[in-house]
Design an enzyme around this catalytic site. Sequence first.
Site, short mmCIF file in Angstrom:
data_model
loop_
_atom_site.label_atom_id
_atom_site.label_comp_id
_atom_site.label_asym_id
_atom_site.label_seq_id
_atom_site.Cartn_x
_atom_site.Cartn_y
_atom_site.Cartn_z
N LYS A 146 0.83 -1.21 0.00
CA LYS A 146 0.00 0.00 0.00
C LYS A 146 0.86 1.26 0.00
O LYS A 146 0.64 2.18 -0.79
CB LYS A 146 -0.90 -0.01 1.25
N ASN A 147 1.84 1.31 0.91
CA ASN A 147 2.60 2.55 1.09
C ASN A 147 3.64 2.79 0.00
O ASN A 147 4.31 3.82 -0.01
CB ASN A 147 3.25 2.58 2.48
N CYS A 150 -4.57 12.76 13.70
CA CYS A 150 -5.25 11.51 13.46
C CYS A 150 -5.13 10.63 14.69
O CYS A 150 -4.52 11.01 15.68
CB CYS A 150 -4.76 10.83 12.19
N ARG A 192 0.79 14.38 13.58
CA ARG A 192 1.19 14.18 12.19
C ARG A 192 1.13 15.44 11.32
O ARG A 192 0.41 15.49 10.31
CB ARG A 192 0.37 13.05 11.55
N ASP A 226 4.75 0.39 12.09
CA ASP A 226 3.57 -0.26 11.52
C ASP A 226 3.45 -1.73 11.92
O ASP A 226 2.46 -2.39 11.57
CB ASP A 226 3.57 -0.13 9.98
N ARG A 260 -8.62 -0.66 4.55
CA ARG A 260 -7.68 0.33 4.01
C ARG A 260 -6.35 -0.30 3.64
O ARG A 260 -5.64 0.21 2.77
CB ARG A 260 -7.44 1.45 5.03
N1 EPU Z 1 6.42 14.52 11.18
C1 EPU Z 1 6.52 15.86 11.50
N2 EPU Z 1 6.47 16.77 10.48
C2 EPU Z 1 6.33 16.39 9.17
C3 EPU Z 1 6.22 15.04 8.88
C4 EPU Z 1 6.27 14.11 9.89
O1 EPU Z 1 6.65 16.23 12.66
O2 EPU Z 1 6.29 17.27 8.32
C5 EPU Z 1 6.45 13.53 12.27
C6 EPU Z 1 5.10 12.80 12.40
O3 EPU Z 1 4.20 13.54 13.17
C7 EPU Z 1 5.50 11.50 13.03
C8 EPU Z 1 6.90 11.24 12.43
O4 EPU Z 1 7.35 12.50 11.94
O5 EPU Z 1 5.59 11.63 14.42
C9 EPU Z 1 6.94 10.23 11.31
O6 EPU Z 1 5.99 10.55 10.34
P1 EPU Z 1 6.18 10.26 8.78
O7 EPU Z 1 5.99 11.53 8.05
O8 EPU Z 1 7.40 9.47 8.53
O9 EPU Z 1 4.91 9.32 8.51
P2 EPU Z 1 3.98 9.43 7.23
O10 EPU Z 1 4.82 9.68 6.05
O11 EPU Z 1 2.82 10.29 7.51
C10 EPU Z 1 4.21 6.90 6.58
C11 EPU Z 1 3.29 5.74 6.39
C12 EPU Z 1 2.73 5.32 7.73
C13 EPU Z 1 3.90 4.91 8.63
C14 EPU Z 1 4.90 6.09 8.74
C15 EPU Z 1 6.14 5.75 9.52
C16 EPU Z 1 2.44 6.13 4.16
C17 EPU Z 1 1.30 6.48 3.28
N3 EPU Z 1 2.22 6.14 5.47
O12 EPU Z 1 3.43 7.93 7.17
O13 EPU Z 1 1.91 4.18 7.49
O14 EPU Z 1 3.43 4.58 9.90
O15 EPU Z 1 5.30 6.51 7.42
O16 EPU Z 1 6.81 4.69 8.95
O17 EPU Z 1 3.53 5.80 3.66
C18 EPU Z 1 0.16 2.66 7.94
O18 EPU Z 1 0.40 2.12 6.85
O19 EPU Z 1 -0.60 2.13 8.81
C19 EPU Z 1 0.80 3.93 8.27
C20 EPU Z 1 0.35 4.74 9.24
#
Ligand code: EPU
Length: 435
Positions: free
Chosen positions: A22-23, A134, A139, A322, A414
């Site tokens: 998915k990701n 969320c 996030r 995850d 999802r």
């Molecule tokens: N963060 C910030 N600022 C930003 C971006 C992130 O503070 O601008 C913080 C977030 O709040 C969090 C941490 O950094 O505490 C990590 O967040 P990240 O941005 O890496 O997560 P994401 O890109 O929103 C993806 C996956 C998630 C997975 C995370 C961590 C996708 C679509 N989603 O989310 O997947 O948990 O990376 O590996 O790729 C899931 O599949 O169940 C899922 C939640």
Amino acid sequence: MDKIVIDGGVALEGEVSISGAKNAALPIMAATLLAPGMHRLHNVPSLADIRTMKRVLGLMGVTFEEPGAEKGGHTGPPLQGAPLPDEALAVDTSNLTGWMAPYEVVKTMRAAVLVLGPLLARARQASVSLPGGCAIGARPINIHLKGLEAMGVKITLNQGYVEAKARELKGTEIILDFPTVTGTENLLMAATLAKGTTRIVNAAQEPEVGDLAQFLVALGAEIEGIGTDVLTIHGVETLVPAPYTVMSDRIEAGTYLAAAAITKGKVAVTNAPVAHLTAVLEKLHEAGVRCTIAGDCIEVQPGGGLTGVDAKTLPYPGFPTDMQAQFMALMSVAKGASVITETIFEDRFIHVGELKRLGADITISGNQAVVRGRRHLSGAPVMATDLRASASLIIAGLAAQGTTEVHRVYHLDRGYAKLVEKLSALGARIKRVPA
Ligand code: EPU
């Protein structure tokens, strides 16, 4: 709204094949915007999030074709070419007629923000609803926006929308405050068509970022350092569609490994991205789970008791957040105690209360959960709260004595393709019924 009913206590047995990730599929679908024309993606999982991404892209004029058009999926006029095999998706990005990801969509799937980078690269503008908090944490997307600003994008916040505009995208050095996964992906996509060279330092090294980068290379992008924490992107003038096969899902694979282990089953997990599962396999090994690996197949062997071991979530190559909830379910029936530390998200213990309803002994203190293994869990009605939390309840329910009812299963839709079918084929007594 459906619920999943499990009569626990059956040792799983057989073979389960892992679907596309998915990701990885989500950013790759967004990246098709970068290259006008017809793309053919393979191994795209059939999931609610994929349908949501199609809805977002559909609002921008993108059309799709897939085998047996799915309910709720956006399908445009039939596209030219040979019939598509299963799990394939044809994406026609020839006409871009919009550049807005509305609140109604972003609120159901945060990953919709992945259109920001490619829209800016192709149309020099984007209007994307700012995702709110969320279930698992605040996030924010401040790191995405800071990186884009460094590339020359003007960003304003207007009525909950990020309005982004750029005369041109300029290559530059961007040092990420945290290796955010979707943040790295947005910047990487924007940089492919920027003027000059972009260096993303402290980039996320998650395999899904690497898969996106390989897709971009297939389209003609020039990227160095794929799979490392420094990505160097030399901007090119244009990108051209190319066929691509999405990697398989390491979290889905890890979830089935945990399900096999908790039921003391004998399960061959095939089509698994073995190289990307090192941290998960090490933890399972430490906990006493016996796995044998042959090519892309991981077989869980029965026998040996489960022992409580500590785990701490970290950015890749560390133990994935995850998999934290699923591993906690496993530890709830292990011998002895384990301490599970969550360092990626501030609020990712929402499954704990529900696991306790099944008899688990877990105490939370800050970002740590102390799990004292019990001999047995016992079935109860529980409520799914997010995708991986729901997976942990399914795993616990498979081991629990008696009947477990998991409510709000749309979370599972999802991210887990054909979950009930796959577990049934392994012998689980599981069914999906209207709640
Ligand atoms: N963060 C910030 N600022 C930003 C971006 C992130 O503070 O601008 C913080 C977030 O709040 C969090 C941490 O950094 O505490 C990590 O967040 P990240 O941005 O890496 O997560 P994401 O890109 O929103 C993806 C996956 C998630 C997975 C995370 C961590 C996708 C679509 N989603 O989310 O997947 O948990 O990376 O590996 O790729 C899931 O599949 O169940 C899922 C939640």
